[in-house]
Enzyme design. Structure first.
Site, short mmCIF file in Angstrom:
data_model
loop_
_atom_site.label_atom_id
_atom_site.label_comp_id
_atom_site.label_asym_id
_atom_site.label_seq_id
_atom_site.Cartn_x
_atom_site.Cartn_y
_atom_site.Cartn_z
N ALA A 6 0.93 -1.33 0.14
CA ALA A 6 0.10 -0.17 0.06
C ALA A 6 0.79 1.14 -0.02
O ALA A 6 2.27 1.17 0.46
CB ALA A 6 -0.80 -0.04 1.18
N ASP B 269 32.39 51.14 9.72
CA ASP B 269 31.96 52.14 10.52
C ASP B 269 32.63 51.63 11.80
O ASP B 269 32.86 50.77 12.17
CB ASP B 269 30.54 52.35 10.59
CG ASP B 269 30.17 53.42 9.54
OD1 ASP B 269 30.81 53.95 8.61
OD2 ASP B 269 28.67 53.08 9.25
N LYS C 132 32.69 57.82 11.72
CA LYS C 132 32.68 59.20 12.11
C LYS C 132 32.97 59.24 13.59
O LYS C 132 32.67 58.35 14.27
CB LYS C 132 31.53 59.97 11.71
CG LYS C 132 31.00 59.88 10.28
CD LYS C 132 29.66 60.31 10.09
CE LYS C 132 29.35 60.46 8.53
NZ LYS C 132 29.10 58.90 8.20
N GLY D 299 27.04 49.67 10.86
CA GLY D 299 26.39 49.10 12.05
C GLY D 299 24.93 48.98 12.25
O GLY D 299 24.18 49.77 11.44
N MET E 174 21.05 56.98 19.32
CA MET E 174 22.18 58.28 19.70
C MET E 174 21.62 59.35 20.74
O MET E 174 21.86 60.36 20.37
CB MET E 174 22.50 58.64 18.41
CG MET E 174 23.19 57.74 17.48
SD MET E 174 23.35 58.13 15.67
CE MET E 174 21.68 58.42 15.02
#
Length: 471
Positions: A44, A248, A270, A302, A384
């Protein structure tokens, strides 16, 4: 070698699968994908196999196993749960010199089915010779992460253009350099971006141009908040294909360590006090310079490049300069820091919306929508903002937000040195000074921030206390 690696052409060739259960169904499906004439023998059939038989995609051989099923077969797979039946299949196959595989039984098998990474026409097969299938599966998972799904389309394109590439680049060294460009350059990038027609146009233009006219490209990559485990598979691939990486200041050393060893690394982050516009202009110039020199450039930022990352400005510059680019999103700080602090940014009982806000704008902070930010039942994530905490709390409270609103300051989110400091909005600046919170830190304001007390799970957690009043 215990086994000889072999890729078999089964197009239209008879392959017998003995067994009618779920394992047999999986084997039959893979064989169908290889173009085999699949016949399944069993009393089957499971519903999936029965459906394939009804559609005419496989042929059902009903009843108990009979050796004559293997007449004219090229391969046989035994996938029953009865070892005696499997052994009978193995013996019958050996008598007919038909290769046989008995699922999970290397002793009875004359061939092994490997773990497969399918980027057709490129196929990667991994085998442990049947002794450690879990290890083979684990390795397959790792290999899967290395190869973008567009690699198959790239291989197919290279195959179609092979005669013309040989004609236009008759010198072997030239041809190898061209193939390096094809695999690493804008054609591969366009296929990843689901633009096959444009990829073919660029390939044709490159073949018609002098050999040294091939231009590089830029990949704008979001590095996430710091935990290298949060890097996406596409970001990892970009780092391993890069000739030059412009990164960065907030990109973690652990993420940089995943990059190609011989890639040139250029720190362009920066720093406080410098002319950020002049620094950004220098970054723009470096991106264009390296791309025009034919290099594959990764601009590594980031978090996510499009969340307060000036990624849009960089793409505008690249577009104006005619430099090809693509974007790999990163996990932004609000998502990662909140998750690592156990803070759900939305919650049915506390917050139905989220607002991502930067404390540094082109104008002063009064350009922000303070009445809107002060509304209840929303979560605020300030990027920030460590140097603006006193102003932020005063403006929010002054526009109607309760001084008892919970806050969470997440310092170095997702990194080993992560620290979460919580308190009430009215005490924000004092708590931050008392605990000497330093950037990088994300500020979350809203009722959900109060859940950090019960749900924090990563790094240090501190309940905020204000500085003691002076005597």
């Amino acid at each position: 070698m215990k086994l000889f690696p072999l890729f078999a052409d089964l197009q239209g060739r008879r392959v017998v699968v003995v067994g009618g259960g779920e394992v047999a169904a999986r084997k039959a499906q893979v064989l169908l994908e290889a173009g085999a004439d699949v016949q399944v023998g069993a009393p089957a059939l499971a519903p999936e196999l029965a459906g394939l038989a009804a559609e005419g995609r496989i042929r059902h051989l009903p009843g108990e196993f009979r050796a004559e099923w293997l007449d004219d077969a090229w391969l046989v797979v035994a996938a029953t749960d009865d070892r005696a039946v499997n052994a009978a299949v193995s013996r019958a196959a050996a008598q007919r010199r038909v290769f046989s595989n008995v699922v999970d039984d290397a002793e009875l098998s004359s061939f092994q089915v490997p773990s497969i990474v399918d980027r057709s026409p490129l196929i990667v097969a991994i085998s442990s010779s049947g002794v450690a299938p879990v290890l083979a599966r684990r390795l397959r998972e790792r290999v899967e992460s290395l190869f973008d799904h567009s690699l198959g389309a790239l291989a197919g394109l290279a195959a179609r253009y092979r005669p013309r590439i040989r004609e236009r680049r008759p010198d072997l060294k030239q041809r190898r350099r061209f193939y390096d460009w094809l695999l690493d350059g804008p054609v591969a990038g366009l296929l990843r971006q689901q633009q096959p027609a444009e990829a073919e146009r660029v390939l044709n233009d490159a073949l018609d141009a002098p050999e040294d006219a091939s231009q590089g490209s830029v990949v704008l990559v979001g590095a996430g908040p710091g935990d290298p485990g949060l890097l996406t598979l596409k970001a990892l691939r970009a780092l391993n294909e890069a000739d030059v990486i412009l990164y960065d200041r907030l990109v973690s050393p652990a993420v940089l360590a995943l990059a190609r060893r011989d890639a040139e690394r250029v720190a362009v982050g920066k720093r406080p006090g410098e002319d950020h516009d002049a620094t950004q202009a220098r970054i723009h110039a470096l991106l264009a310079e390296h791309a025009r020199a034919g290099r594959r450039v990764v601009r590594l930022k980031g978090g996510d490049a499009f969340i307060f990352g000036r990624g849009g400005e960089e793409l505008e510059y690249l577009r104006a300069q005619g430099v090809r680019y693509e974007v790999v999103p990163g996990i932004t700080a609000a998502l990662a820091c909140a998750a690592y602090a156990g803070i759900p940014l939305t919650h049915r009982d506390h917050a139905q919306s989220v607002r991502l806000v930067t404390a540094h704008c082109r104008e002063d902070e009064d350009s922000l929508d303070w009445p809107g930010l002060a509304r209840e039942h929303q979560t605020l994530a300030f990027y920030m903002g460590v140097g603006q905490l006193e102003t932020l709390s005063a403006r929010l409270i002054g526009h109607g937000r309760s001084g008892a609103t919970p806050f969470a300051l997440i310092e170095n989110g997702s990194r080993p040195e992560q620290r979460v400091v919580t308190g009430q909005l009215a005490d924000l600046a004092g708590v931050a000074r008392s605990h000497e919170v330093r950037a990088p830190a994300l500020l979350i304001v809203g009722e959900v921030a109060g859940l950090a007390r019960q749900l924090h799970w990563f790094g240090a957690y501190q309940e905020g206390r204000r500085e003691p009043l002076a005597a």
